[in-house]
Scaffold this motif. Structure first.
Motif, short mmCIF file in Angstrom:
data_model
loop_
_atom_site.label_atom_id
_atom_site.label_comp_id
_atom_site.label_asym_id
_atom_site.label_seq_id
_atom_site.Cartn_x
_atom_site.Cartn_y
_atom_site.Cartn_z
N ASN A 111 0.84 -1.20 0.00
CA ASN A 111 0.00 0.00 0.00
C ASN A 111 0.88 1.26 0.00
OD1 ASN A 111 -1.36 2.23 1.68
ND2 ASN A 111 -3.07 0.98 0.92
N THR A 112 1.90 1.26 0.83
CA THR A 112 2.80 2.41 0.89
C THR A 112 3.52 2.57 -0.45
OG1 THR A 112 3.13 2.02 3.25
CG2 THR A 112 4.74 3.43 2.17
N PHE A 113 3.95 1.45 -1.00
CA PHE A 113 4.70 1.54 -2.26
C PHE A 113 3.82 2.09 -3.39
CE2 PHE A 113 6.65 -0.11 -6.17
CZ PHE A 113 7.85 0.58 -6.07
N THR A 114 2.56 1.68 -3.41
CA THR A 114 1.65 2.18 -4.45
C THR A 114 1.53 3.71 -4.37
OG1 THR A 114 0.42 0.13 -4.31
CG2 THR A 114 -0.71 1.96 -5.38
N GLN A 115 1.39 4.21 -3.16
CA GLN A 115 1.29 5.68 -3.00
C GLN A 115 2.57 6.38 -3.46
OE1 GLN A 115 -0.17 7.13 0.90
NE2 GLN A 115 -0.23 4.96 1.40
N LEU A 116 3.69 5.77 -3.09
CA LEU A 116 5.00 6.35 -3.43
C LEU A 116 5.17 6.39 -4.95
CD1 LEU A 116 7.47 7.30 -1.86
CD2 LEU A 116 8.26 4.94 -1.75
N ASP A 117 4.78 5.30 -5.56
CA ASP A 117 4.89 5.15 -7.01
C ASP A 117 4.02 6.20 -7.71
OD1 ASP A 117 6.13 3.72 -8.92
OD2 ASP A 117 4.57 2.19 -9.10
#
Ligand code: AMP
Length: 191
Positions: free
Chosen positions: A177-183
């Motif tokens: 979830n965090t990575f998706t936002q970062l991306d």
């Protein structure tokens, strides 16, 4: 060329997210904590001095950190894709020195802060401590590291805000979830 400062309290997931960004985009990942731990593992006198500081939860001096960063800048050759700075800068003098260093190279950095509430941070670090072998992942040192974060690193938020260069990500959910936002955030800068 994109320089990304991935900031956040200890346990916020900077290292994990940096690794994922490195895998997806080929960025180079620099963790000052990892560099310091390598120095400790080498068994050098310098490493012993660093160990005494880290295992108490204090920050290593700005001079030592800037020396490592400058050495890194000189050694890294192919920087076309971008660099991720994980755990640096951690103090205002480091942020100022870094700004100067980037200016000399006519480069800029993007600041992204991973936000996670304190209870979750403590739980994550205690959990990591079971396997990390890190001398600073125990409750006493974790408490100290969080205090040091609030006192010395949090003021960087104002520093980057005043330069219109402050972005946040909610880091409290799952790694994905965090990575998706970062991306999604980075999509603005990555072509
Ligand atoms: P980290 O792996 O980022 O959690 O860093 C572990 C420890 O290394 C910190 O608690 C500090 O003692 C030291 N350290 C890492 N990066 C820095 C930095 N930029 N400035 C000062 N100390 C640092």
């Amino acid at each position: 060329m994109l320089n990304i400062i991935l900031s956040g309290a200890p346990g916020s997931g900077k290292g994990t997210q940096s690794d994922l960004l490195q895998k997806k985009y080929g960025f180079k990942h620099l963790s000052t904590g990892d560099l310091l731990r390598e120095e400790i593992a080498s068994g050098s006198e310098f490493g012993k001095r660093i160990d005494a500081i880290i295992s108490k939860g204090n920050l290593v001096s700005d001079d030592i950190i800037m020396h490592l960063i400058e050495r890194y800048f000189e050694s890294v050759d192919d920087r076309a894709v971008g660099l991720i700075f994980d755990g640096f800068p951690r103090t205002l003098p480091q942020a100022e020195a870094f700004e100067q260093l980037l200016k000399e190279r006519q480069e800029e950095a993007l600041m992204i802060n991973l936000v996670v509430d304190e209870q979750e941070l403590v739980a994550r670090m205690l959990n990591r401590g079971k396997t990390s072998g890190r001398s600073d992942d125990n409750i006493d040192v974790i408490t100290k590291r969080l205090q040091v974060y609030h006192r010395q690193t949090e003021p960087l938020i104002g520093f980057y805000k005043s330069r219109n260069n402050y972005h946040t990500i909610d880091g409290s959910g799952s790694i994905n979830n965090t990575f998706t936002q970062l991306d999604q955030l980075l999509a603005k800068w990555i072509r």
